[in-house]
Design a protein around this motif. Structure first.
Motif, PDB file in Angstrom:
ATOM      1  N   CYS A 118       4.776   0.664  -0.892  1.00 33.91           N
ATOM      2  CA  CYS A 118       4.318  -0.273  -1.927  1.00 33.91           C
ATOM      3  C   CYS A 118       4.168   0.441  -3.260  1.00 33.91           C
ATOM      4  O   CYS A 118       3.867   1.639  -3.323  1.00 33.91           O
ATOM      5  N   HIS A 160      -9.185   2.560   2.908  1.00 35.88           N
ATOM      6  CA  HIS A 160      -8.103   2.449   3.893  1.00 35.88           C
ATOM      7  C   HIS A 160      -7.362   1.127   3.717  1.00 35.88           C
ATOM      8  O   HIS A 160      -7.769   0.087   4.207  1.00 35.88           O
ATOM      9  N   ARG A 161      -6.262   1.155   2.986  1.00 35.28           N
ATOM     10  CA  ARG A 161      -5.379   0.005   2.784  1.00 35.28           C
ATOM     11  C   ARG A 161      -3.933   0.479   2.944  1.00 35.28           C
ATOM     12  O   ARG A 161      -3.653   1.671   2.759  1.00 35.28           O
ATOM     13  N   LYS A 162      -3.072  -0.411   3.263  1.00 32.93           N
ATOM     14  CA  LYS A 162      -1.671  -0.065   3.467  1.00 32.93           C
ATOM     15  C   LYS A 162      -1.004   0.167   2.128  1.00 32.93           C
ATOM     16  O   LYS A 162      -0.983  -0.717   1.256  1.00 32.93           O
ATOM     17  N   ILE A 163      -0.463   1.375   1.955  1.00 34.63           N
ATOM     18  CA  ILE A 163       0.133   1.697   0.655  1.00 34.63           C
ATOM     19  C   ILE A 163       1.568   2.204   0.775  1.00 34.63           C
ATOM     20  O   ILE A 163       2.342   2.083  -0.188  1.00 34.63           O
ATOM     21  N   TYR A 223      -6.509   8.671   1.286  1.00 33.25           N
ATOM     22  CA  TYR A 223      -7.012   7.412   1.847  1.00 33.25           C
ATOM     23  C   TYR A 223      -8.535   7.324   1.735  1.00 33.25           C
ATOM     24  O   TYR A 223      -9.097   6.263   1.483  1.00 33.25           O
ATOM     25  N   VAL A 243      -0.918  -2.188  -5.071  1.00 31.33           N
ATOM     26  CA  VAL A 243      -2.016  -1.970  -4.111  1.00 31.33           C
ATOM     27  C   VAL A 243      -3.283  -1.463  -4.787  1.00 31.33           C
ATOM     28  O   VAL A 243      -4.376  -1.558  -4.217  1.00 31.33           O
TER      29      VAL A 243
END
Length: 563
Positions: free
Chosen positions: A58, A52-55, A47, A63
């Motif tokens: 996915c 910091h992104r939602k992965i 991360y 992403v």
């Protein structure tokens, strides 16, 4: 709590501990599932790398769309299809680490490995690695520093030589050897800071005239070199004249003085099939640069392998290199030639000898001084050679003699450059301490009249300091240069060695005897002794005695012998 509950509790604790270790691992780790490379797991370091992104859950391409065009998805597809791992070191990757932000370049050590199920079928990819950006940038900085001249930012000599050897020798290549004229004057008058500032200005002026495919380097104190790949002689000449004109336009002011600046440039062309290495081509350009300086400076000299002048200069350069090797390896050998009194019945005179340097080759052959002294003078090695010979003479005088002769004086040639050096008296003083048995009266330094007159005040000052200690001096080749009798009264000279051309002329030119007699009379009036050089026939001896000459030296009297 029954055993099954205890087992579940234990497994739960272990799983939590493994998850903590996974998240805290120093390297980045992620698990990608299926052909779409869907994120199942990722640790904190991963991360931190991507932002910091939602992965989780996915697909990677959704992403991290910026990695698609960089080829990372293709690498994952290849690992997933073939099972062959991918390993990369310091791989550049550009990531949008903050929403809406610019792409940031990082460098990562990266490994992709296939994940297989119980049936040995590939079901995903395991990715791991380290962010090595800081280490990579440090290594790059150190590499640049190792390859660059710290003052000008140009390539340094080592990197220039490395890149020179990697060039395509199937194409013609032009090499320009560039030397700043009279740089030492600015350095001496206005200081080293001014000299450094001038070198930076010159480097900038040179760079403004080249393209990205050219290689420009600072290879010495005030020397630069330029490589022009695939360039003809005409192209190289045009470039050289542009550079010369650009530097001529510089009129720097240092310590209140305005200076004019010029360049001497030598050019050589390496062509396929000519049998020359790039080092040969560089040496030819260097020789051409020396010739440009000799012809007046501020000019361009084109070198061709067939040029006799260039070959002569190149031979002298090789000779200078050979001389330094000979000094290091102890191959400079000393011979001595006896100087005889013209008064055969005189007693009490010391035994005079002139020291003559020779080079011993690997095959045992001996090279005369004419083959290396000019190169030593031209390439600034004469001071080093002089000191080496003087020290050898001191060491020889300390040795016990095999014969009964104890009253010996050696005439040792010394250049005006050596004699005028501020460090020369301390060098002699150190030798007197190291060899306490050697008396200053056992050494007479020979200096040519042209050398003395080139720097009369400083040389005479140094001569006087050494005479006060007890050394003697001889003025060599008197009559060959510009000296007049008036100069003699300003020199602390004990002997005047009359140039051989006048001695040989005694027998066949009527004015020859008159010139020699005049020198003898003036020297006697100044309490100086005269030595006739180049006494090559015994028929000269009665004439020399009649003319009042004190000593004679030459092959008719004695052939030089090793000491």
């Amino acid at each position: 709590m029954d055993r099954s509950d205890m087992g579940c509790h234990f497994l739960g604790n272990e799983l939590e501990r493994l998850q903590q270790l996974f998240r805290a691992a120093p390297g980045f780790i992620c698990v990608l599932s299926g052909q779409r490379h869907v994120y199942e797991l990722a640790n904190d370091a991963y991360y931190q790398l991507i932002g910091h992104r939602k992965i989780i859950g996915c697909a990677l391409a959704e992403v991290l769309p910026e990695v698609i065009w960089q080829g990372f998805v293709n690498k994952l597809d290849r690992v997933y299809k073939t099972g062959q791992p991918f390993i990369g070191r310091a791989v550049p990757i550009k990531l949008q680490r903050s929403a809406g932000g610019e792409l940031e370049e990082r460098f990562i050590d990266l490994t992709y490995e296939a994940i297989r199920d119980r049936d040995n079928q590939i079901v995903g990819v395991f990715a791991q690695g380290h962010d090595v950006t800081e280490a990579h940038e440090l290594a790059q900085m150190l590499a640049r520093q190792a390859a660059q001249d710290p003052l000008t930012g140009l390539l340094n000599r080592r990197e220039f030589a490395r890149q020179l050897e990697s060039l395509d020798d199937e194409q013609p290549t032009a090499v320009l050897y560039i030397d700043v004229d009279h740089f030492k004057i600015i350095n001496d008058r206005s200081g080293h800071a001014a000299g450094d500032a001038l070198l930076i200005q010159i480097a900038d002026a040179l760079q403004a005239n080249i393209s990205c495919e050219h290689l420009l380097a600072r290879i010495g104190g005030d020397e630069f070199a330029l490589i022009l790949p695939r360039a003809t002689a005409q192209v190289a000449l045009e470039m050289a004249h542009r550079m010369r004109a650009a530097v001529n336009d510089l009129h720097p002011i240092f310590t209140g003085r305005r200076y004019s600046v010029s360049l001497s440039i030598g050019i050589s062309i390496g062509c396929p099939g000519d049998g020359l290495t790039f080092a040969d081509v560089l040496n030819l350009a260097d020789a051409a640069c020396i010739l440009a300086k000799e012809k007046g400076r501020n000019r361009v000299q084109l070198s061709l392998p067939t040029d006799e002048e260039i070959m002569l200069r190149r031979g002298e350069m090789d000779g200078a290199t050979h001389l330094m090797e000979a000094i290091r390896e102890g191959q400079v050998v000393l011979y001595a030639q006896r100087i005889f009194s013209m008064d055969l019945g005189s007693e009490g005179d010391p035994n005079f000898y002139e020291v003559l340097a020779r080079l011993r080759e690997a095959d045992g052959s001996i090279r005369p001084p004419g083959s290396f002294i000019p190169a030593a003078e031209r390439f600034g090695l004469i001071d080093h050679l002089d000191r080496h010979i003087i020290e050898k003479v001191f060491a020889h005088l300390r040795k016990p003699r095999r014969d009964s002769i104890t009253d010996v004086c050696y005439f040792v040639n010394v250049s005006a450059l050596t004699l005028s050096s501020p460090e020369f008296p301390s060098f002699i003083g150190d030798l007197l301490v190291e060899y306490p048995d050697v008396s200053p009266g056992q050494i007479c330094f020979e200096v040519t009249e042209t050398a003395v007159i080139s720097n009369m005040r400083r040389v005479c000052h140094m001569m006087n300091r050494l005479v006060e200690v007890g050394f003697r001096f001889a003025l060599d080749d008197f009559g060959s240069g510009m000296a007049s009798f008036a100069y003699l009264q300003d020199m602390p000279v004990h002997f005047v060695k009359i140039d051989g051309q006048f001695i040989r002329g005694i027998l066949d030119r009527p004015a020859g005897a008159d010139i020699v007699e005049a020198v003898a009379r003036v020297a006697r009036a100044m309490n100086m002794k005269t030595i006739a050089e180049s006494v090559e026939v015994l028929e000269l001896l009665p004439h020399l005695r009649t003319l009042g000459i004190d000593y004679g030296q030459g092959f008719a009297l004695h052939h030089p012998e090793p000491i």
